[in-house]
Design an enzyme around this catalytic site. Structure first.
Site, PDB file in Angstrom:
ATOM      1  CG  ASP A   9      -1.708   1.276   1.379  1.00 24.41           C
ATOM      2  OD1 ASP A   9      -2.411   1.616   0.407  1.00 24.41           O
ATOM      3  OD2 ASP A   9      -1.643   1.961   2.418  1.00 24.41           O
ATOM      4  CB  SER A  10       0.146   4.772  -0.670  1.00 23.46           C
ATOM      5  OG  SER A  10      -1.015   4.808   0.137  1.00 23.46           O
ATOM      6  CB  CYS A  12      -3.080   1.013  -2.412  1.00 20.34           C
ATOM      7  SG  CYS A  12      -3.155   2.764  -2.822  1.00 20.34           S
ATOM      8  CG  ASN A  13      -9.451   1.382  -2.673  1.00 19.02           C
ATOM      9  OD1 ASN A  13     -10.416   0.761  -3.091  1.00 19.02           O
ATOM     10  ND2 ASN A  13      -9.024   1.263  -1.427  1.00 19.02           N
ATOM     11  CD  GLU A  16      -2.042   8.623   6.908  1.00 20.19           C
ATOM     12  OE1 GLU A  16      -1.190   9.501   7.131  1.00 20.19           O
ATOM     13  OE2 GLU A  16      -2.029   7.900   5.897  1.00 20.19           O
ATOM     14  CE1 TYR A  71       2.723   5.378  -3.282  1.00 23.12           C
ATOM     15  CE2 TYR A  71       1.530   3.541  -4.232  1.00 23.12           C
ATOM     16  CZ  TYR A  71       2.687   4.065  -3.693  1.00 23.12           C
ATOM     17  OH  TYR A  71       3.804   3.269  -3.565  1.00 23.12           O
ATOM     18  N   GLY A  72      -2.899   8.990  -3.612  1.00 21.52           N
ATOM     19  CA  GLY A  72      -4.203   9.471  -4.090  1.00 21.52           C
ATOM     20  C   GLY A  72      -4.176  10.808  -4.800  1.00 21.52           C
ATOM     21  CB  CYS A 115     -10.210   5.387   0.257  1.00 23.14           C
ATOM     22  SG  CYS A 115      -8.686   6.012   0.982  1.00 23.14           S
ATOM     23  CB  THR A 116      -6.632   1.699   2.415  1.00 28.05           C
ATOM     24  OG1 THR A 116      -6.013   2.968   2.164  1.00 28.05           O
ATOM     25  CG2 THR A 116      -6.292   0.734   1.314  1.00 28.05           C
ATOM     26  CG  HIS A 117      -6.461   5.995   5.100  1.00 28.51           C
ATOM     27  ND1 HIS A 117      -5.753   5.390   4.084  1.00 28.51           N
ATOM     28  CD2 HIS A 117      -5.546   6.591   5.897  1.00 28.51           C
ATOM     29  CE1 HIS A 117      -4.465   5.628   4.262  1.00 28.51           C
ATOM     30  NE2 HIS A 117      -4.315   6.353   5.363  1.00 28.51           N
TER      31      HIS A 117
HETATM   32  N1  DGL Z   1      -4.202   3.866   0.121  1.00 31.52           N
HETATM   33  C1  DGL Z   1      -4.841   4.933  -0.612  1.00 31.52           C
HETATM   34  C2  DGL Z   1      -6.112   4.401  -1.299  1.00 31.52           C
HETATM   35  O1  DGL Z   1      -6.689   3.423  -0.918  1.00 31.52           O
HETATM   36  C3  DGL Z   1      -5.217   6.087   0.297  1.00 31.52           C
HETATM   37  C4  DGL Z   1      -4.020   6.882   0.770  1.00 31.52           C
HETATM   38  C5  DGL Z   1      -3.246   7.518  -0.364  1.00 31.52           C
HETATM   39  O2  DGL Z   1      -3.773   8.446  -1.008  1.00 31.52           O
HETATM   40  O3  DGL Z   1      -2.143   7.084  -0.599  1.00 31.52           O
HETATM   41  O4  DGL Z   1      -6.527   4.981  -2.285  1.00 31.52           O
END
Ligand code: DGL
Length: 279
Positions: A11-12, A74-75, A158, A43-44, A190-192
Site C-alpha cells: 500500500d502507499s 491500495c485503491n 491517520e 498516492y491518491g 479507500c483503505t482509510h
Molecule cells: N491507500 C490509498 C487508497 O486506498 C489512500 C491513501 C493515499 O492516497 O495514498 O486509495
C-alpha cells in the site's frame, strides 16, 4: 499442494493494513509480507504514471521475497496500476476494486450506488466501470452511480480522529450529495475509510449499506488460494513481516491502531525507489 510461501501485500503507507487485517481473519494460517510506501505517500493525489512506477517498484521488491501472490491493498494503485502489474508479475495479483464493486451490486435494492474514494481513484472511473460491468453480468437495469472524492478522510484517519466533531462535519459536507441522491449502498473505496465507519454510518443513516473493500478482497484472496491450490495448510505459525520506506518506528506508531494491540513489531526499512522500471 501446500505452499508456505508468504502473500505479498503493499500500500502507499498504512491504509492497506485495513485490508491486511481482513486477510488475516479470512486466511489465518497464511504468512504475509506487508510493504508500506510511507516515504512516498499519499498516492491518491499523484499522477497516473507516478503511481504505476511506484507500484511496479513495490512489485519488484515483493518478488524478491518469493511471495506466492501479490495483493494491491491500495485503491489508487489498484485503479491505476493493476493491469500493468498483472502483465508483469510472475504470480497472481489481486486488486481491491472488483471485489468491492461485486459486493455493491449484490447489496443494492434501489440501484443507486455511491462510491467514495481519493481524487485519483475517482478520476480513473475504474470503480464506476467495475460496477457497471458487474451490473450488466447480473442483468441489473437502471443502475445509477454517484462518485465523491473525500481527500480529507485520509488525514483524519491517520490523525486518529475516527469519531470527532471535525470528522462528522467533514463527512456531512462530503456525503451530502450522496444522501440527496438516495444511494442505498456506499462503497468505501479507500483503505482509510473503514476506520471512519462509525461516523460515515451516522451521517448516511442505518439503511445505507457500507461496503468494506478490504473484507471483500480478503474473500477473493481466500478463493484464489484454493482455486490455485496454493494454500498454506495447517501452518500454525504464520510469519507476519512488515517493511516501510520510511522510519520503522514511525510506521509502527501510526500503524498500531490500524491493526490492534502490540502490532506491528520488528518492522524493517526498505526503499523501493532504487529499482529501475519502465512505465
Ligand atoms: N491507500 C490509498 C487508497 O486506498 C489512500 C491513501 C493515499 O492516497 O495514498 O486509495
Amino acid at each position: 499442494m501446500t505452499d508456505n510461501r508468504p502473500i505479498g501485500v503493499f500500500d502507499s503507507g498504512i491504509g492497506g493494513l485495513t485490508v491486511l487485517r481482513e486477510i488475516w481473519k479470512a486466511v489465518p494460517g497464511e504468512s504475509t509480507i506487508y510493504f508500506g510506501d510511507n516515504s512516498r505517500t499519499p498516492y491518491g493525489t499523484k499522477s497516473r504514471s507516478t503511481v504505476i512506477r511506484y507500484s511496479l517498484q513495490n512489485l519488484k521488491f515483493l518478488e524478491t521475497k518469493d511471495v506466492k501472490m501479490i495483493v494491491i491493498a491500495c485503491n489508487t494503485a489498484s485503479a491505476y496500476a493493476y493491469e500493468e502489474l498483472k502483465k508483469r508479475a510472475n504470480v497472481p495479483v489481486v486488486e481491491v476494486v472488483t471485489p468491492g464493486a461485486n459486493v455493491a451490486c449484490r447489496s443494492t435494492k434501489n440501484g443507486k450506488i455511491g462510491i467514495i474514494a481519493t481524487k485519483g481513484t475517482v478520476s480513473t472511473g475504474v470503480y464506476k466501470d467495475a460496477v457497471e460491468r458487474r451490473a450488466e453480468e447480473l442483468g441489473m437495469k437502471d443502475i445509477e452511480i454517484f462518485q465523491q472524492a473525500c481527500p480529507l478522510f485520509v488525514s483524519l484517519a491517520e490523525e486518529g480522529w475516527w469519531d470527532t466533531e471535525v470528522t462528522r462535519l467533514t463527512a456531512e459536507e462530503y456525503l451530502k450529495p450522496l444522501k440527496e441522491a438516495g444511494v442505498d449502498t456506499l462503497v468505501m473505496a479507500c483503505t482509510h475509510y473503514p476506520l471512519l465507519t462509525k461516523v460515515i454510518k451516522e451521517v448516511m443513516g442505518d439503511d445505507v449499506v457500507l461496503v468494506n473493500t478490504g473484507e471483500a478482497t480478503a474473500q477473493v484472496v481466500k478463493e484464489l488460494l484454493n482455486r490455485e491450490d496454493i494454500t498454506s495448510e495447517g501452518n500454525s505459525n504464520p510469519v507476519r513481516e512488515f517493511y516501510t520506506s520510511d522510519e520503522p518506528e514511525l510506521f509502527e506508531q501510526v500503524a498500531a491502531p490500524f491493526l490492534g494491540e502490540g502490532l506491528p513489531s520488528g518492522t524493517k526499512h526498505f526503499s523501493t525507489d532504487k529499482y529501475e522500471v519502465t512505465v
